[in-house]
Design a protein around this motif. Structure first.
Motif, PDB file in Angstrom:
ATOM      1  N   ALA A 162      19.697   0.794  14.389  1.00 41.61           N
ATOM      2  CA  ALA A 162      20.706   0.900  15.444  1.00 41.61           C
ATOM      3  C   ALA A 162      20.533   2.203  16.216  1.00 41.61           C
ATOM      4  O   ALA A 162      20.662   2.241  17.451  1.00 41.61           O
ATOM      5  N   LEU A 163      20.246   3.292  15.485  1.00 41.57           N
ATOM      6  CA  LEU A 163      20.007   4.579  16.144  1.00 41.57           C
ATOM      7  C   LEU A 163      18.790   4.490  17.058  1.00 41.57           C
ATOM      8  O   LEU A 163      18.821   4.969  18.207  1.00 41.57           O
ATOM      9  N   TYR A 164      17.722   3.863  16.577  1.00 37.19           N
ATOM     10  CA  TYR A 164      16.520   3.718  17.403  1.00 37.19           C
ATOM     11  C   TYR A 164      16.808   2.867  18.644  1.00 37.19           C
ATOM     12  O   TYR A 164      16.274   3.130  19.732  1.00 37.19           O
ATOM     13  N   LYS A 165      17.658   1.867  18.482  1.00 37.78           N
ATOM     14  CA  LYS A 165      17.980   0.993  19.611  1.00 37.78           C
ATOM     15  C   LYS A 165      18.683   1.750  20.719  1.00 37.78           C
ATOM     16  O   LYS A 165      18.342   1.614  21.894  1.00 37.78           O
ATOM     17  N   ILE A 166      19.688   2.562  20.355  1.00 39.53           N
ATOM     18  CA  ILE A 166      20.432   3.287  21.398  1.00 39.53           C
ATOM     19  C   ILE A 166      19.588   4.401  22.019  1.00 39.53           C
ATOM     20  O   ILE A 166      19.898   4.880  23.113  1.00 39.53           O
ATOM     21  N   PRO A 197      11.398   0.799  20.771  1.00 43.66           N
ATOM     22  CA  PRO A 197      11.115  -0.614  20.483  1.00 43.66           C
ATOM     23  C   PRO A 197      11.435  -0.950  19.029  1.00 43.66           C
ATOM     24  O   PRO A 197      11.416  -0.087  18.148  1.00 43.66           O
ATOM     25  N   GLN A 198      11.686  -2.231  18.772  1.00 44.43           N
ATOM     26  CA  GLN A 198      12.021  -2.674  17.425  1.00 44.43           C
ATOM     27  C   GLN A 198      10.872  -2.470  16.442  1.00 44.43           C
ATOM     28  O   GLN A 198      11.090  -2.312  15.243  1.00 44.43           O
ATOM     29  N   SER A 199       9.650  -2.439  16.946  1.00 39.25           N
ATOM     30  CA  SER A 199       8.491  -2.279  16.077  1.00 39.25           C
ATOM     31  C   SER A 199       8.488  -0.936  15.360  1.00 39.25           C
ATOM     32  O   SER A 199       7.869  -0.787  14.300  1.00 39.25           O
ATOM     33  N   VAL A 200       9.195   0.055  15.912  1.00 52.51           N
ATOM     34  CA  VAL A 200       9.245   1.372  15.276  1.00 52.51           C
ATOM     35  C   VAL A 200       9.912   1.266  13.902  1.00 52.51           C
ATOM     36  O   VAL A 200       9.391   1.759  12.897  1.00 52.51           O
ATOM     37  N   ASN A 243      31.259   4.370  13.373  1.00 54.69           N
ATOM     38  CA  ASN A 243      32.200   4.187  14.474  1.00 54.69           C
ATOM     39  C   ASN A 243      32.894   5.493  14.840  1.00 54.69           C
ATOM     40  O   ASN A 243      33.221   5.728  16.001  1.00 54.69           O
ATOM     41  N   LEU A 244      33.117   6.348  13.834  1.00 53.17           N
ATOM     42  CA  LEU A 244      33.795   7.628  14.074  1.00 53.17           C
ATOM     43  C   LEU A 244      32.836   8.736  14.505  1.00 53.17           C
ATOM     44  O   LEU A 244      33.152   9.535  15.395  1.00 53.17           O
ATOM     45  N   GLU A 245      31.664   8.780  13.845  1.00 52.73           N
ATOM     46  CA  GLU A 245      30.762   9.918  14.016  1.00 52.73           C
ATOM     47  C   GLU A 245      29.475   9.568  14.757  1.00 52.73           C
ATOM     48  O   GLU A 245      28.651  10.447  14.997  1.00 52.73           O
ATOM     49  N   GLY A 246      29.289   8.298  15.097  1.00 63.36           N
ATOM     50  CA  GLY A 246      28.029   7.867  15.674  1.00 63.36           C
ATOM     51  C   GLY A 246      27.038   7.506  14.577  1.00 63.36           C
ATOM     52  O   GLY A 246      27.240   7.839  13.407  1.00 63.36           O
TER      53      GLY A 246
END
Length: 391
Positions: free
Chosen positions: A234-238, A242-245, A358-361
């Motif tokens: 999720a962190l990589y997505k934001i 790429p998903q391959s990472v 949700n609170l801290e990222g």
């Protein structure tokens, strides 16, 4: 080849093909659901239904196995995997999301039936003094299926389409069934089953300190791991990666774990499980600390190597600690209860750490992981702290 060794390896390969049939579907669940116009909520629901059904069906698998039907349970798990594959194909041909969701539920039920008997049978058939090694080999087959499957599923869906990829679930599950049949036909196993039925034990034996400590340690172990597999991508997505990472990150964990499982099992046979779990968990904690300060590739891959190495050491040793001294008559139920703690830890980690995210990222999750893993490390020593003797 010694017949017992032959049986062990037939069941090991059955385990490999069973989980290959599951993992080949995993990378295409969400893309396929999206093609059927599923909302993000439905995508998550369809993806998670197999895990939920697996969790609640494991006691059924344990009861079946403890009634003397371990090999029947393993064959039934593969046959249900074939049925799930046929339903996947049907859902693709008809474009029906609900058939696909039902197929996921069937696949989850197959896991709940197959897994406890697969794990307990490895202990049953292990040569004297080599339970950890046998569990290590079995774990390698499990890991190999989960390493090859996702990459193969992505390739097959790109080249053959969803129907072609789903067809391989049917093929792999069929191979899994055929590998169990020769072991089931072995007359010596029927005699062993009759001996187990004469053994007078009850499920209260699951309250043994080593079983409870290993199960609770597994809960926090998987709780922390849920933070990695759920919130690092999720962190990589934001961050726009790429998903391959993350796919490569998980492949590194899988390979490192695969390499170390046999060493972890053999070491547990020689030294006892707790020292090996201790070393493995310290490596996992170190890996989480490295990840905390190096979340981005390429340096994050160092944490994957360390975490995977720790997993490979800890998992077979933890299985030996939980199941090695359980009476054979209740070992399948013990396997089901033990693995349920893994499922509960994954679910609990996803929910609780999701609240933190949700609170801290998403980055706020990672400082907690070393402390959660440390709880697992402490709990696994509880029998020794309370004056118990490692067997």
């Amino acid at each position: 080849m010694d017949r017992t060794l032959r049986d062990i390896w037939l069941l090991n390969f059955s385990t490999f093909f069973f989980f290959l049939g599951i993992s080949v579907v995993n990378p295409i669940i969400s893309p396929f659901a999206i093609t059927l116009e599923a909302t993000p909520f439905l995508v998550g629901l369809v993806a998670g239904v197999a895990s939920v059904v697996s969790l609640f069906s494991k006691p059924i698998g344990g009861l079946i196995g403890d009634r003397g039907y371990r090999f029947h349970a393993m064959m039934a798990g593969n046959l249900l995997g074939m049925l799930a594959g046929i339903l996947y194909i049907t859902s693709a041909l008809l474009g029906n999301l609900w058939i696909f969701a039902f197929a996921r539920a069937i696949h989850g039920f197959s896991m709940g039936i197959f897994f406890p008997s697969s794990l307990s049978t490895a202990v049953d058939l292990a040569p004297e003094g080599r339970i950890g090694e046998t569990l290590g080999w079995r774990g390698m087959m499990f890991s190999l299926g989960n390493i090859i499957g996702p990459a193969l599923g992505g390739y097959l869906s790109d080249t053959l389409g969803f129907v072609g990829a789903f067809s391989f679930t049917v093929i792999f599950s069929f191979v899994g069934v055929t590998l169990v049949v020769p072991v089931w036909r072995d007359g010596r196993k029927k005699a062993a089953r009759r001996e187990e039925r004469r053994e007078k034990v009850s499920y209260s034996e699951l309250l043994r300190s080593y079983f409870l400590a290993a199960s609770l340690a597994l809960f926090f172990f998987s709780f922390s791991y849920a933070g990695v597999i759920t919130y690092l991508p999720a962190l990589y997505k934001i961050l726009g990666m790429p998903q391959s990472v993350f796919g490569f990150y998980m492949m590194v964990i899988g390979i490192a774990s695969f390499i170390m499982r046999l060493f972890g099992g053999r070491s547990a046979d020689r030294m006892g499980p707790i020292p090996v779990i201790r070393a493995g968990m310290l490596l996992v904690i170190l890996g989480y600390i490295i990840l905390l300060f190096n979340k981005l590739p390429p340096y994050s891959y160092l944490s994957a190597v360390v975490i995977g190495t720790g997993f490979g050491l800890s998992v077979p040793a933890m299985q030996l600690m939980a199941l090695g001294n359980l009476p054979a008559r209740i070992r399948t139920m013990g396997s089901s209860v033990y693995t349920m703690f893994f499922d509960l830890g994954m679910l609990g980690g996803q929910v609780a750490l999701g609240y933190v995210a949700n609170l801290e990222g998403y980055a706020g999750v990672f400082p907690l992981l070393p402390f959660i893993a440390a709880a697992s490390l402490i709990i696994v020593h509880a029998p020794l702290i309370m004056g118990g003797r490692e067997k």
